[in-house]
Scaffold this motif. Sequence first.
Motif, mmCIF file in Angstrom:
data_model
loop_
_atom_site.group_PDB
_atom_site.id
_atom_site.type_symbol
_atom_site.label_atom_id
_atom_site.label_comp_id
_atom_site.label_asym_id
_atom_site.label_seq_id
_atom_site.Cartn_x
_atom_site.Cartn_y
_atom_site.Cartn_z
ATOM 1 N N ALA A 42 0.834 -1.213 0.000
ATOM 2 C CA ALA A 42 0.000 0.000 0.000
ATOM 3 C C ALA A 42 0.863 1.255 0.000
ATOM 4 C CB ALA A 42 -0.916 -0.003 1.219
ATOM 5 N N ARG A 43 1.932 1.208 0.762
ATOM 6 C CA ARG A 43 2.796 2.378 0.877
ATOM 7 C C ARG A 43 3.476 2.707 -0.454
ATOM 8 N NH1 ARG A 43 7.304 2.546 5.446
ATOM 9 N NH2 ARG A 43 8.260 1.101 4.014
ATOM 10 N N GLU A 45 2.106 2.876 -3.191
ATOM 11 C CA GLU A 45 1.186 3.705 -3.980
ATOM 12 C C GLU A 45 0.545 4.817 -3.162
ATOM 13 O OE1 GLU A 45 -1.543 1.500 -6.361
ATOM 14 O OE2 GLU A 45 -0.123 -0.121 -6.644
ATOM 15 N N TRP A 46 0.668 4.743 -1.850
ATOM 16 C CA TRP A 46 0.028 5.731 -0.979
ATOM 17 C C TRP A 46 1.117 6.404 -0.152
ATOM 18 C CZ3 TRP A 46 -2.650 4.572 4.242
ATOM 19 C CH2 TRP A 46 -3.310 5.719 4.693
ATOM 20 N N ASP A 47 1.641 7.486 -0.654
ATOM 21 C CA ASP A 47 2.760 8.163 0.001
ATOM 22 C C ASP A 47 2.442 9.644 0.157
ATOM 23 O OD1 ASP A 47 5.235 8.557 1.172
ATOM 24 O OD2 ASP A 47 6.280 8.745 -0.745
ATOM 25 N N ASP A 48 1.611 9.919 1.143
ATOM 26 C CA ASP A 48 1.273 11.312 1.418
ATOM 27 C C ASP A 48 1.267 11.530 2.933
ATOM 28 O OD1 ASP A 48 -1.021 10.052 2.268
ATOM 29 O OD2 ASP A 48 -2.357 11.022 0.836
ATOM 30 N N SER A 51 -0.728 8.877 4.888
ATOM 31 C CA SER A 51 -0.073 7.573 5.047
ATOM 32 C C SER A 51 1.015 7.631 6.111
ATOM 33 C CB SER A 51 0.502 7.086 3.717
ATOM 34 O OG SER A 51 1.640 7.832 3.344
#
Length: 93
Positions: A42-43, A45-48, A51
């Motif tokens: 998940a990380r 693609e989800w790096d904000d 997250s």
Amino acid sequence: LTRSAIAPLPLSPFAPSAMSSKVAQANITDAVKELRFRWERARSEWDDAASKRFEKDVLAPLEPMVVAAIKALEHVNELMIQVRRECEDQGKD
């Protein structure tokens, strides 16, 4: 719920519905491994900011709690072994 409304656990450690502390340890360990694997995926693609906050507020505190739970289950296992041994010894009298 009152205490009398809760069904007691079977006394036999071999009863199908009784989960051993060793099985619980293995289940927790497997679940944490799966969580780590899925988080890495998940990380990627989800790096904000959300997250990072999730990792800091949810995942990071989880690790010491899991370690503590596993240690507690190890202690429970040791106690169960001791209780069984003492019960067997009393049955010999």
